[in-house]
Design a protein around this motif. Structure first.
Motif, PDB file in Angstrom:
ATOM      1  N   THR A 122      -9.019  -0.660  -0.947  1.00 22.12           N
ATOM      2  CA  THR A 122      -8.154  -1.717  -0.427  1.00 22.12           C
ATOM      3  C   THR A 122      -9.001  -2.967  -0.245  1.00 22.12           C
ATOM      4  O   THR A 122     -10.076  -2.895   0.356  1.00 22.12           O
ATOM      5  CB  THR A 122      -7.563  -1.303   0.934  1.00 22.12           C
ATOM      6  OG1 THR A 122      -6.762  -0.134   0.735  1.00 22.12           O
ATOM      7  CG2 THR A 122      -6.693  -2.401   1.535  1.00 22.12           C
TER       8      THR A 122
ATOM      9  N   GLY B  91      -4.584   2.436  -1.825  1.00 20.73           N
ATOM     10  CA  GLY B  91      -5.344   1.187  -1.766  1.00 20.73           C
ATOM     11  C   GLY B  91      -4.716   0.107  -2.620  1.00 20.73           C
ATOM     12  O   GLY B  91      -4.136   0.403  -3.671  1.00 20.73           O
ATOM     13  N   ALA B  92      -4.782  -1.146  -2.149  1.00 20.85           N
ATOM     14  CA  ALA B  92      -4.192  -2.264  -2.892  1.00 20.85           C
ATOM     15  C   ALA B  92      -4.835  -3.550  -2.394  1.00 20.85           C
ATOM     16  O   ALA B  92      -5.424  -3.578  -1.312  1.00 20.85           O
ATOM     17  CB  ALA B  92      -2.681  -2.312  -2.649  1.00 20.85           C
TER      18      ALA B  92
ATOM     19  N   ALA C 254      -6.192   5.174   3.441  1.00 23.93           N
ATOM     20  CA  ALA C 254      -5.528   5.223   2.129  1.00 23.93           C
ATOM     21  C   ALA C 254      -6.397   5.899   1.068  1.00 23.93           C
ATOM     22  O   ALA C 254      -7.599   6.036   1.233  1.00 23.93           O
ATOM     23  CB  ALA C 254      -5.199   3.799   1.690  1.00 23.93           C
TER      24      ALA C 254
ATOM     25  N   GLY D  36      -6.418   0.744   5.138  1.00 21.56           N
ATOM     26  CA  GLY D  36      -7.376   0.966   4.050  1.00 21.56           C
ATOM     27  C   GLY D  36      -8.256   2.179   4.298  1.00 21.56           C
ATOM     28  O   GLY D  36      -8.586   2.925   3.377  1.00 21.56           O
TER      29      GLY D  36
ATOM     30  N   LEU E 189      -4.616  -3.854   8.491  1.00 17.56           N
ATOM     31  CA  LEU E 189      -4.795  -3.600   7.058  1.00 17.56           C
ATOM     32  C   LEU E 189      -6.111  -2.860   6.809  1.00 17.56           C
ATOM     33  O   LEU E 189      -6.189  -2.000   5.929  1.00 17.56           O
ATOM     34  CB  LEU E 189      -4.739  -4.919   6.286  1.00 17.56           C
ATOM     35  CG  LEU E 189      -3.361  -5.600   6.328  1.00 17.56           C
ATOM     36  CD1 LEU E 189      -3.428  -7.012   5.774  1.00 17.56           C
ATOM     37  CD2 LEU E 189      -2.324  -4.767   5.566  1.00 17.56           C
TER      38      LEU E 189
ATOM     39  N   MET F  86       0.831  -1.207   0.000  1.00 14.70           N
ATOM     40  CA  MET F  86       0.000   0.000   0.000  1.00 14.70           C
ATOM     41  C   MET F  86       0.868   1.261   0.000  1.00 14.70           C
ATOM     42  O   MET F  86       0.375   2.358   0.224  1.00 14.70           O
ATOM     43  CB  MET F  86      -0.920  -0.008   1.227  1.00 14.70           C
ATOM     44  CG  MET F  86      -1.812  -1.238   1.283  1.00 14.70           C
ATOM     45  SD  MET F  86      -2.860  -1.281   2.765  1.00 14.70           S
ATOM     46  CE  MET F  86      -3.935   0.118   2.436  1.00 14.70           C
TER      47      MET F  86
END
Ligand code: UD1
Length: 424
Positions: free
Chosen positions: A395, A370-371, A391, A388, A384, A349
């Motif tokens: 995500t 986001g990823a 971000a 998110g 995480l 991220m």
């Protein structure tokens, strides 16, 4: 858990506002459920969080012959447990593998039945988590132990109280030995005991059943054995880790949130850390905790320690906060060896994190992005989700089932604060 829907989709950039009610503590309720087998009469436990670890523990209890009634209420579950028909003291591998906390049954089963057979426990993969302190303590109380084919068998006609010194203040070993000692002959003194609030909650429940335990919250705990316990009612203390998690979420995403059902003293360490980073945390007159963050956080070093130090169970979530703060934070993990696995996912991220042994150096970046990421474990999964929320963009956190082990109605609670999070 909803089968097959194992991902959280989080759209970042929403501030969190409103009120969230904290559930009963996961780490308090698990030993309390195990302690119920000490009692030959019905016990009522209120404020139980509806999380997966509780369901696993209830499955184990049912297999042991405990009758369980669950009533869903506004404030979590109320459980009515009737251990009078306890029919075996054997816990099979498929159950202990699911949850490390199954080890908590060892002390109470040995105390009540004088015999227990159990597979080595599993649970979160955060470094080797030995149980030597549990086993050594039980031996000192007079249990005879044998290890065969991945199973541990312990026997004792009646445990005998004595002085036990713990080399490390293990939370689980302290609790296990307290429970084993309740029905032992004579007085047990545990020195070097862990001081976590969950141990105080366990003491309250044991005493409500007629046990004679004092000292929980200090490093010396005294247990005078009694012959028999009786039925009792207990309400589980609020979850300080869930509270700290929401505090971290507000810090990272920005916002203004009131946390209800919190004991402010239990979250002093994370609150102090957040204040250092520029977050406003205050106790309100009604006992709730108000957390305000405008973003633009400063870096801050974190070192995990036994209570009242900074809890390891909030370390991954604070790594996510540090990843988006200004400057460099050094995070030192002193409790578990392998608890930086979320760093690799956070890097996807855009986080800048270097891990060396028990230290992680986190260089904050202005914005995470986001990823798709994968939750390696419970608190890491939550970290995480927090990343998110802070971000840019979307995500997707794979492995929602890890998070379900310890957080009750997570999406619902976050959505109630204005977050955009879906389970997909
Ligand atoms: C409990 C919590 C967990 C939390 C941890 C530390 C529950 C259900 N879980 O876990 O969420 O992260 O406290 O606050 O309450 N150790 C030994 N030998 C033992 C026992 C422990 O070496 O027999 C070591 C562990 O490997 C670890 C450290 O002691 O490095 C702390 O473990 P412990 O306090 O026992 O944690 P748990 O009770 O397993």
């Amino acid at each position: 858990m909803e089968q097959g829907r194992d991902r959280f989709r989080v759209t970042g950039g929403r501030r969190l506002t409103g009120t969230v009610r904290i559930s009963g503590a996961k780490n308090a309720v698990l030993p309390i459920l195990a302690a119920a087998v000490l009692c030959p009469e019905e016990v009522v436990i209120r404020g139980v969080p509806a999380i997966r670890d509780v369901q696993v523990m209830l499955t184990i209890l049912r297999r042991l012959g405990v009758r369980v009634r669950e009533e869903a209420g506004l404030d979590g579950l109320t459980l009515v447990l009737d251990p009078s028909g306890l029919s075996t003291a054997e816990v099979h591998e498929e159950l202990t593998r699911e949850m490390r906390s199954s080890i908590f049954l060892m002390g109470p089963l040995l105390g009540r039945v004088g015999w227990v057979r159990m597979a080595y426990p599993g649970g979160c993969a955060i470094g080797p988590r030995p149980i030597d302190l549990h086993l050594r303590g039980l031996q000192e109380l007079g249990a005879h132990l044998e290890e065969k084919g991945g199973y541990i068998e312990a026997t004792a006609t009646r445990l005998r109280g004595r002085e036990i010194y713990l080399d490390f203040p293990s939370v689980g070993a302290t609790e296990n030995l307290m429970m084993a000692a309740v029905l032992a002959e004579g007085t047990t003194v545990i020195r070097g005991a862990a001081r976590e609030p969950e141990i105080v909650d366990l003491q309250s429940f044991l005493c409500a059943m007629g046990a004679r335990v004092r000292g929980a919250g200090l490093d010396v705990i005294r247990i005078e054995g009694v012959r028999r316990l009786h039925g009792a009612e207990h309400t589980v203390a609020p979850d300080r880790i869930e509270a700290g998690t929401f505090m971290a979420a507000v810090a990272a995403a920005g916002g203004d949130v009131k946390l209800e059902n919190v004991i402010a003293e239990h979250v002093e360490a994370p609150a102090a850390k957040l204040r250092e980073m520029g977050v406003w945390v205050e106790e309100e007159a009604d006992g709730s905790l108000r957390v305000r963050s405008r973003g633009g956080l400063q870096a801050s070093d974190v070192k995990t320690l036994p209570y009242p130090g900074f809890p390891t169970d909030l370390q991954p979530q604070f790594m996510a906060v540090a990843a988006a703060a200004m400057g460099t934070s050094v995070i030192t993990e002193t409790i578990f060896e392998n608890r930086f696995r979320v760093a690799e996912e956070l890097r996807r991220m855009g986080a800048q994190i270097k891990v060396e042994g028990r230290t992680a150096v986190v260089k904050g970046v202005p914005r995470l992005s986001g990823a798709p990421v994968t939750a390696p474990a419970l608190r890491e999964g939550m970290a995480l989700v927090i990343a998110g929320l802070a971000a840019d963009g979307v995500t997707e956190v794979c492995g929602a089932h890890h998070v379900d082990r310890g957080y009750e109605r997570l999406e619902e609670k976050l959505r109630g604060l204005g977050a955009e999070i879906l389970r997909v």
